[in-house]
Design a protein around this motif. Structure first.
Motif, PDB file in Angstrom:
ATOM      1  N   PRO A 128      -0.506  -6.752  -8.478  1.00 38.33           N
ATOM      2  CA  PRO A 128      -0.208  -7.641  -9.602  1.00 38.33           C
ATOM      3  C   PRO A 128      -0.979  -8.958  -9.514  1.00 38.33           C
ATOM      4  N   LEU A 129      -1.133  -9.583 -10.661  1.00 41.36           N
ATOM      5  CA  LEU A 129      -1.836 -10.863 -10.761  1.00 41.36           C
ATOM      6  C   LEU A 129      -0.859 -11.925 -11.240  1.00 41.36           C
ATOM      7  N   LEU A 130      -0.811 -13.053 -10.534  1.00 43.03           N
ATOM      8  CA  LEU A 130       0.044 -14.189 -10.893  1.00 43.03           C
ATOM      9  C   LEU A 130      -0.798 -15.452 -10.923  1.00 43.03           C
ATOM     10  N   THR A 131      -0.581 -16.306 -11.907  1.00 49.37           N
ATOM     11  CA  THR A 131      -1.366 -17.536 -11.980  1.00 49.37           C
ATOM     12  C   THR A 131      -0.806 -18.576 -11.006  1.00 49.37           C
ATOM     13  N   ASP A 132      -1.709 -19.262 -10.367  1.00 51.03           N
ATOM     14  CA  ASP A 132      -1.372 -20.296  -9.381  1.00 51.03           C
ATOM     15  C   ASP A 132      -1.531 -21.648 -10.065  1.00 51.03           C
ATOM     16  N   THR A 133      -0.538 -22.003 -10.888  1.00 52.70           N
ATOM     17  CA  THR A 133      -0.682 -23.141 -11.791  1.00 52.70           C
ATOM     18  C   THR A 133       0.576 -24.012 -11.773  1.00 52.70           C
ATOM     19  N   LEU A 134       0.407 -25.251 -12.219  1.00 54.00           N
ATOM     20  CA  LEU A 134       1.515 -26.199 -12.269  1.00 54.00           C
ATOM     21  C   LEU A 134       2.349 -26.012 -13.533  1.00 54.00           C
ATOM     22  N   ALA A 150      10.539 -23.879  -7.585  1.00 54.36           N
ATOM     23  CA  ALA A 150       9.213 -24.308  -7.131  1.00 54.36           C
ATOM     24  C   ALA A 150       8.326 -23.117  -6.796  1.00 54.36           C
ATOM     25  N   THR A 151       8.937 -21.940  -6.520  1.00 53.61           N
ATOM     26  CA  THR A 151       8.157 -20.739  -6.273  1.00 53.61           C
ATOM     27  C   THR A 151       7.485 -20.269  -7.550  1.00 53.61           C
ATOM     28  N   PHE A 152       8.203 -20.343  -8.663  1.00 49.98           N
ATOM     29  CA  PHE A 152       7.657 -19.897  -9.933  1.00 49.98           C
ATOM     30  C   PHE A 152       6.758 -20.953 -10.567  1.00 49.98           C
ATOM     31  N   ALA A 212       0.701  -2.112 -19.089  1.00 45.04           N
ATOM     32  CA  ALA A 212       0.863  -3.317 -18.278  1.00 45.04           C
ATOM     33  C   ALA A 212       2.110  -4.069 -18.739  1.00 45.04           C
ATOM     34  N   ALA A 213       2.704  -4.813 -17.816  1.00 44.46           N
ATOM     35  CA  ALA A 213       3.870  -5.644 -18.105  1.00 44.46           C
ATOM     36  C   ALA A 213       3.505  -7.101 -17.882  1.00 44.46           C
ATOM     37  N   THR A 214       4.119  -7.985 -18.659  1.00 49.61           N
ATOM     38  CA  THR A 214       3.875  -9.418 -18.528  1.00 49.61           C
ATOM     39  C   THR A 214       5.159 -10.135 -18.142  1.00 49.61           C
ATOM     40  N   LEU A 215       4.997 -11.322 -17.598  1.00 46.38           N
ATOM     41  CA  LEU A 215       6.107 -12.255 -17.404  1.00 46.38           C
ATOM     42  C   LEU A 215       5.537 -13.658 -17.483  1.00 46.38           C
ATOM     43  N   PHE A 216       6.087 -14.470 -18.389  1.00 50.02           N
ATOM     44  CA  PHE A 216       5.657 -15.852 -18.571  1.00 50.02           C
ATOM     45  C   PHE A 216       6.840 -16.775 -18.322  1.00 50.02           C
ATOM     46  N   ILE A 217       6.615 -17.860 -17.602  1.00 47.29           N
ATOM     47  CA  ILE A 217       7.648 -18.854 -17.335  1.00 47.29           C
ATOM     48  C   ILE A 217       7.041 -20.234 -17.514  1.00 47.29           C
ATOM     49  N   GLU A 218       7.783 -21.134 -18.168  1.00 47.59           N
ATOM     50  CA  GLU A 218       7.318 -22.499 -18.348  1.00 47.59           C
ATOM     51  C   GLU A 218       8.475 -23.472 -18.137  1.00 47.59           C
ATOM     52  N   ARG A 219       8.136 -24.662 -17.662  1.00 53.75           N
ATOM     53  CA  ARG A 219       9.110 -25.742 -17.591  1.00 53.75           C
ATOM     54  C   ARG A 219       9.258 -26.360 -18.976  1.00 53.75           C
ATOM     55  N   THR A 220      10.485 -26.509 -19.433  1.00 53.23           N
ATOM     56  CA  THR A 220      10.730 -27.126 -20.735  1.00 53.23           C
ATOM     57  C   THR A 220      12.204 -27.464 -20.872  1.00 53.23           C
ATOM     58  N   ASP A 221      12.485 -28.511 -21.610  1.00 55.92           N
ATOM     59  CA  ASP A 221      13.869 -28.853 -21.922  1.00 55.92           C
ATOM     60  C   ASP A 221      14.331 -28.194 -23.225  1.00 55.92           C
ATOM     61  N   GLU A 222      13.426 -27.508 -23.897  1.00 58.70           N
ATOM     62  CA  GLU A 222      13.781 -26.839 -25.141  1.00 58.70           C
ATOM     63  C   GLU A 222      14.659 -25.620 -24.836  1.00 58.70           C
ATOM     64  N   LEU A 262       0.135  -9.169  -3.749  1.00 53.55           N
ATOM     65  CA  LEU A 262       0.106  -9.970  -4.970  1.00 53.55           C
ATOM     66  C   LEU A 262      -1.088 -10.912  -4.896  1.00 53.55           C
ATOM     67  N   ARG A 263      -1.792 -11.035  -6.019  1.00 53.87           N
ATOM     68  CA  ARG A 263      -2.918 -11.966  -6.086  1.00 53.87           C
ATOM     69  C   ARG A 263      -2.509 -13.184  -6.906  1.00 53.87           C
ATOM     70  N   TYR A 264      -2.690 -14.359  -6.353  1.00 53.71           N
ATOM     71  CA  TYR A 264      -2.526 -15.602  -7.108  1.00 53.71           C
ATOM     72  C   TYR A 264      -3.914 -16.098  -7.491  1.00 53.71           C
ATOM     73  N   VAL A 265      -4.082 -16.472  -8.765  1.00 53.24           N
ATOM     74  CA  VAL A 265      -5.396 -16.883  -9.246  1.00 53.24           C
ATOM     75  C   VAL A 265      -5.290 -18.193 -10.014  1.00 53.24           C
ATOM     76  N   ASP A 266      -6.404 -18.929 -10.069  1.00 57.62           N
ATOM     77  CA  ASP A 266      -6.441 -20.172 -10.833  1.00 57.62           C
ATOM     78  C   ASP A 266      -6.868 -19.888 -12.275  1.00 57.62           C
ATOM     79  N   GLU A 267      -7.167 -20.940 -13.037  1.00 54.72           N
ATOM     80  CA  GLU A 267      -7.497 -20.790 -14.447  1.00 54.72           C
ATOM     81  C   GLU A 267      -8.788 -20.020 -14.679  1.00 54.72           C
ATOM     82  N   GLN A 268      -9.622 -19.905 -13.658  1.00 57.97           N
ATOM     83  CA  GLN A 268     -10.866 -19.138 -13.769  1.00 57.97           C
ATOM     84  C   GLN A 268     -10.733 -17.752 -13.124  1.00 57.97           C
TER      85      GLN A 268
END
Length: 426
Positions: free
Chosen positions: A232-238, A386-388, A252-262, A98-104
């Motif tokens: 696979p590519l995963l973003t290394d982001t907060l 915290a892993t995600f 290709a398949a996607t998966l998006f996860i975000e912190r939110t109270d919504e 697995l590759r973790y990448v930053d915003e660039q």
């Protein structure tokens, strides 16, 4: 890479029959939900001589979905189910790292998946959730039928609690209703279970929202799929994470996860995710450009139901004990729990149609034995979050350290033992 891409769904096989003729002397199970849990229970009951009738709200088997890592208890159970595991492996993927990448899109960490696979003796692969269903469908026994496009509308609670049968009414998209009779009703209709609502109460009583939202879809982009390959590519982001995986040479398949109270689904789902994730680099923007309006999108939650049985009705899978995407092991728990339920209730068919008391004893043994295992997995969710989606830079740095450590001698075996069937990273 060019920017041409389009959304797609995965191909399906010939479906089982929609309905079985009734046989009065043969126990008949009704199962609401033809997902992983419901199909697994159907396998377990049918092998012991039950007739099984499933009804599913969706008009067809589901497409889309996201990639999961499959090993541990679920792998062991699928192996015991005979043809199911080979069918799953035929649709699965074996990633190398697995590759973790930053915003660039610069690589910040690498996970050695080969080492993890070796650490669990090769009993590990990745697969789309819908392809788990596809595999269970393709291997169903003869005495199982699935009526698609039938949503649970009503349940005769008096009969379920005190009668010799259970009666369930379903409704199609055109408004047509149908009442089904059986000796047992299995509510395997997901985290927002209609069976649970009718027999136990509103979902707010049982759902535990964890402060995250996820989304996923498939899209066709041969150039991107070839570029991703088996890495696979995963973003290394907060506070959020985007993932891209190649399903085959075109998709290709996607998966998006975000912190939110919504909790509620956004009005414009595709626009929501483009707005929140558009700054995560050109590769992620490319995937978001073809995000479909009907993509999977939901709050990340767990379900906690104190008792899974009411009369001749039992809950299983996410309807009873969703562990959540964050804790992992959802597919593993669905298959292991469903097979265990079928193994305890199924043998009652040897004495003909089972009594309510006999069903109750078998189902209570199911919860008493399997419940503690599920509760243990649910407790891991806050830590696994915290892993995600690391919440601060210290957690981000710790994840990078843990991911890169998978390349160290012996680390893969340790990760495999600790994971016990859930996602190791990502």
């Amino acid at each position: 890479m060019s920017t041409e891409a389009r959304t797609t769904t995965h191909p399906r096989r010939v479906l089982p029959p929609a309905e079985l003729p009734e046989r009065p002397d043969v126990p008949r199970a009704l199962i609401a939900g033809a997902g992983i849990s419901g199909l697994t229970v159907a396998h377990g009951l049918a092998r012991h001589g039950w007739d099984v009738q499933l009804f599913e709200a969706a008009p067809t088997p589901r497409g889309g979905g996201y990639m999961i890592d499959f090993f541990g208890p679920g792998y062991d159970t699928a192996e015991r189910m005979g043809a199911v595991l080979p069918e799953m492996r035929a649709h699965g993927k074996e990633f190398r790292e697995l590759r973790y990448v930053d915003e660039q899109t610069r690589i910040t960490a690498r996970a050695d998946v080969d080492a993890i696979v070796a650490g669990v003796g090769g009993r590990y692969f990745s697969i789309l959730r819908p392809d788990v269903e596809r595999s269970l469908l393709a291997t169903l026994p003869d005495r199982v039928a699935v009526a698609y496009g039938h949503r649970v509308a009503d349940l005769d609670l008096a009969a379920a609690d005190h009668g010799d049968h259970v009666h369930v009414t379903t409704r199609t998209a055109t408004g047509e209703t149908r009442t089904w009779q059986g000796d047992l009703l299995v509510g395997a209709d997901g985290i927002r279970s209609r069976v649970r609502e009718l027999a136990w109460g509103p979902e707010d009583y049982f759902l535990r929202h964890l402060g995250y939202r996820s989304a996923a879809y498939l899209f066709e982009d041969p150039e991107l799929a070839r570029w991703l390959g088996d890495t696979p590519l995963l973003t290394d982001t907060l506070h959020r994470q985007a993932g891209l995986y190649a399903v085959d040479e075109r998709t290709a398949a996607t998966l998006f996860i975000e912190r939110t109270d919504e909790v509620d689904r956004p009005v414009d789902v595709a626009a929501h995710w483009r707005t929140r994730f558009d700054d995560l680099g050109p590769t992620i923007r490319r995937a978001l450009a073809v995000a479909p309006a009907d993509m999977y999108c939901d709050s990340v939650a767990q379900s906690v139901v104190p008792r899974w049985r009411r009369g001749r009705v039992v809950l299983t899978g996410d309807a009873a004990h969703a562990v959540s995407l964050l804790a992992g092991q959802g597919v593993s728990m669905a298959i292991t729990g469903g097979w265990h339920l079928g193994g305890l209730v199924g043998p009652l068919a040897t004495d003909g149609v089972p009594t309510a008391d006999a069903l109750g004893r078998a189902i209570d043994r199911y919860q008493d034995g399997f419940g503690p295992q599920v509760a243990g997995v649910q407790r891991t969710a806050p830590t696994a979050a915290a892993t995600f989606c690391p919440g601060n830079r210290a957690q981000l740095a710790l994840r990078r350290l843990a991911v890169n450590a998978t390349a160290l001698p012996g680390a893969g075996a340790l990760a495999g033992r600790l994971a016990g069937g859930r996602r190791v990273v990502g």
